[in-house]
Scaffold this active site. Sequence first.
Site, PDB file in Angstrom:
ATOM      1  N   ASP A   1       7.808  45.775  53.398  1.00  0.00           N
ATOM      2  CA  ASP A   1       7.594  44.504  54.114  1.00  0.00           C
ATOM      3  C   ASP A   1       8.197  44.626  55.505  1.00  0.00           C
ATOM      4  O   ASP A   1       8.850  45.616  55.823  1.00  0.00           O
ATOM      5  CB  ASP A   1       8.251  43.342  53.353  1.00  0.00           C
ATOM      6  CG  ASP A   1       9.736  43.554  53.139  1.00  0.00           C
ATOM      7  OD1 ASP A   1      10.111  44.057  52.076  1.00  0.00           O
ATOM      8  OD2 ASP A   1      10.520  43.278  54.066  1.00  0.00           O
TER       9      ASP A   1
ATOM     10  N   GLU B   1      10.392  52.775  39.942  1.00  0.00           N
ATOM     11  CA  GLU B   1      10.665  54.057  40.561  1.00  0.00           C
ATOM     12  C   GLU B   1      11.424  54.999  39.622  1.00  0.00           C
ATOM     13  O   GLU B   1      11.074  56.168  39.465  1.00  0.00           O
ATOM     14  CB  GLU B   1      11.536  53.750  41.756  1.00  0.00           C
ATOM     15  CG  GLU B   1      11.706  54.836  42.684  1.00  0.00           C
ATOM     16  CD  GLU B   1      12.573  54.281  43.778  1.00  0.00           C
ATOM     17  OE1 GLU B   1      12.390  54.725  44.871  1.00  0.00           O
ATOM     18  OE2 GLU B   1      13.407  53.396  43.512  1.00  0.00           O
TER      19      GLU B   1
ATOM     20  N   MET C   1      19.512  47.102  50.697  1.00  0.00           N
ATOM     21  CA  MET C   1      20.723  46.473  50.169  1.00  0.00           C
ATOM     22  C   MET C   1      21.704  47.433  49.494  1.00  0.00           C
ATOM     23  O   MET C   1      22.655  46.979  48.876  1.00  0.00           O
ATOM     24  CB  MET C   1      20.311  45.338  49.210  1.00  0.00           C
ATOM     25  CG  MET C   1      19.442  44.299  49.900  1.00  0.00           C
ATOM     26  SD  MET C   1      18.861  42.973  48.833  1.00  0.00           S
ATOM     27  CE  MET C   1      20.350  42.042  48.573  1.00  0.00           C
ATOM     28  N   GLU C   2      21.459  48.739  49.611  1.00  0.00           N
ATOM     29  CA  GLU C   2      22.337  49.685  48.901  1.00  0.00           C
ATOM     30  C   GLU C   2      22.761  50.912  49.718  1.00  0.00           C
ATOM     31  O   GLU C   2      23.849  51.458  49.508  1.00  0.00           O
ATOM     32  CB  GLU C   2      21.635  50.210  47.617  1.00  0.00           C
ATOM     33  CG  GLU C   2      21.373  49.178  46.559  1.00  0.00           C
ATOM     34  CD  GLU C   2      20.078  48.404  46.803  1.00  0.00           C
ATOM     35  OE1 GLU C   2      19.191  48.924  47.517  1.00  0.00           O
ATOM     36  OE2 GLU C   2      19.967  47.265  46.303  1.00  0.00           O
TER      37      GLU C   2
ATOM     38  N   GLY D   1      12.787  46.891  54.161  1.00  0.00           N
ATOM     39  CA  GLY D   1      12.064  46.093  55.152  1.00  0.00           C
ATOM     40  C   GLY D   1      12.099  46.821  56.493  1.00  0.00           C
ATOM     41  O   GLY D   1      13.125  47.376  56.871  1.00  0.00           O
TER      42      GLY D   1
HETATM   43  N1  ADE Z   1      14.201  45.801  50.424  1.00  0.00           N
HETATM   44  C1  ADE Z   1      12.888  45.728  50.680  1.00  0.00           C
HETATM   45  N2  ADE Z   1      12.623  44.815  51.631  1.00  0.00           N
HETATM   46  C2  ADE Z   1      13.817  44.283  51.987  1.00  0.00           C
HETATM   47  C3  ADE Z   1      14.214  43.294  52.907  1.00  0.00           C
HETATM   48  N3  ADE Z   1      13.311  42.649  53.639  1.00  0.00           N
HETATM   49  N4  ADE Z   1      15.529  42.988  53.004  1.00  0.00           N
HETATM   50  C4  ADE Z   1      16.434  43.622  52.248  1.00  0.00           C
HETATM   51  N5  ADE Z   1      16.118  44.577  51.340  1.00  0.00           N
HETATM   52  C5  ADE Z   1      14.821  44.909  51.214  1.00  0.00           C
END
Ligand code: ADE
Length: 236
Positions: free
Chosen positions: A199, A13, A175-176, A79
């Site tokens: 996902d 990215e 996660m950020e 996600g």
């Molecule tokens: N980034 C992309 N998919 C994720 C997930 N399932 N959990 C945490 N961070 C993600």
Amino acid sequence: MTKLGIIGAMTVEVETLKESLENMTASTRTGMEFYEGKLEGLDVVIVQCGVGKVNAAMCAQILCSCYGVTHLVNTGIAGSLCADLDIGDLVVSRDAMYHDFDCNAFGYPSGKVPGMDVIAFPADETMIRYAFAAAEAVNPGHTKIGRVASGDQFVAEKELKNKIIERTQGLCTEMEGAAIAQTAYRNGVPFVILRAISDKADDSAEMDYPTFERIAAHRCAQVTKTLAKQLKEANQ
Ligand code: ADE
């Protein structure tokens, strides 16, 4: 004058955005590469922060303290926590909170950081509007505005996913975002988070993630470019 800090989670990215950067200069701090230049005519600083909340907060603080950014955007993949959000769809943050912050033992609700006056850090209304318009321009009819739930966990189990939904009512997990949101909030810098779904954050996540990460990351980069263009036009 507007100077936009763009924090990306992934190499693909950041590379895509870097290719569009004019008059680029690079500098390194705490092992992170900061690329300054013009994106769609707007002054920007692009950086890949690495994975997780500590990296994200460090990066956001450096952008505020050392590069003088006036706005922050966090772009990347996530996600899905919502049945209506499919792979490739987009989320624009209304706000962001931690799904793994727990001082319940002292009477704080899940997610609440003691000393902060909010549980979820609110994104900037104007940036939400621009980000939504940019997302709609790239992928019409596939964007939701809502809560981003962040934690230091890749979520790949249905049980954990359901717990996070219950705790946060988030639309997506990553996660950020909330760490960047908290840093922006404490610095008084307007921010927005823009995420593309890679996902479903359940038992299929480990399979889907590698398949769709590039597509989702490219989509986010496209939207971020459009957002920069809109911010530039609004500031003329
Ligand atoms: N980034 C992309 N998919 C994720 C997930 N399932 N959990 C945490 N961070 C993600």
